[in-house]
Scaffold this motif. Structure first.
Motif, PDB file in Angstrom:
ATOM      1  N   VAL A  26       2.815  -1.986 -28.349  1.00 29.17           N
ATOM      2  CA  VAL A  26       3.773  -3.234 -28.728  1.00 29.17           C
ATOM      3  C   VAL A  26       4.056  -3.661 -30.224  1.00 29.17           C
ATOM      4  O   VAL A  26       4.913  -3.596 -31.000  1.00 29.17           O
ATOM      5  CB  VAL A  26       3.634  -4.619 -27.997  1.00 29.17           C
ATOM      6  CG1 VAL A  26       4.164  -5.733 -28.581  1.00 29.17           C
ATOM      7  CG2 VAL A  26       3.675  -4.422 -26.647  1.00 29.17           C
ATOM      8  N   LEU A  30       6.918  -3.019 -32.919  1.00 26.12           N
ATOM      9  CA  LEU A  30       7.617  -3.761 -33.692  1.00 26.12           C
ATOM     10  C   LEU A  30       7.341  -3.983 -35.185  1.00 26.12           C
ATOM     11  O   LEU A  30       7.510  -4.784 -36.030  1.00 26.12           O
ATOM     12  CB  LEU A  30       7.154  -5.291 -33.007  1.00 26.12           C
ATOM     13  CG  LEU A  30       7.526  -5.425 -31.506  1.00 26.12           C
ATOM     14  CD1 LEU A  30       7.155  -6.689 -30.922  1.00 26.12           C
ATOM     15  CD2 LEU A  30       9.156  -5.314 -31.491  1.00 26.12           C
ATOM     16  N   ARG A  74       5.787  -9.013 -26.287  1.00 25.78           N
ATOM     17  CA  ARG A  74       6.898  -8.706 -27.229  1.00 25.78           C
ATOM     18  C   ARG A  74       7.428  -9.938 -27.661  1.00 25.78           C
ATOM     19  O   ARG A  74       8.159 -10.221 -28.683  1.00 25.78           O
ATOM     20  CB  ARG A  74       7.699  -7.795 -26.386  1.00 25.78           C
ATOM     21  CG  ARG A  74       7.326  -6.471 -26.370  1.00 25.78           C
ATOM     22  CD  ARG A  74       8.170  -5.484 -25.697  1.00 25.78           C
ATOM     23  NE  ARG A  74       7.648  -4.188 -25.693  1.00 25.78           N
ATOM     24  CZ  ARG A  74       7.813  -3.222 -26.641  1.00 25.78           C
ATOM     25  NH1 ARG A  74       8.437  -3.531 -27.840  1.00 25.78           N
ATOM     26  NH2 ARG A  74       6.967  -2.040 -26.360  1.00 25.78           N
TER      27      ARG A  74
END
Length: 79
Positions: A26, A30, A74
């Motif tokens: 994750v 990101l 997320r």
């Protein structure tokens, strides 16, 4: 890159291994910084997190314990 996620755990912990895989994926997706902290050598962290690991902290607040849900992580990081 600023650290936004801290994963508290211990070596040899299978739940910690699972959590690490989710956090790595994750955070990489990101572009978010993260770090892992081993609690076994720190009496204060052992007292705080010993029975709860892995513990994930996002932006200074506890996000999860025992398991990390990828979608929830997320969402927390995209706020």
């Amino acid at each position: 890159m600023q650290t936004r996620v801290v994963l508290y755990g211990n070596p040899g912990c299978h739940l910690c291994d699972d959590a690490r895989a989710v956090v790595e994926r994750v955070c990489a997706d990101l572009g978010v910084g993260w770090q892992e902290v081993t609690i076994s050598g720190d009496p204060e962290l052992m007292a705080k997190y010993g029975e709860l690991i892995p513990v994930t902290v996002v932006d200074g607040r506890q996000h999860s314990k025992w398991r990390v849900d990828e979608q929830q992580l997320r969402a927390a990081l995209q706020r």
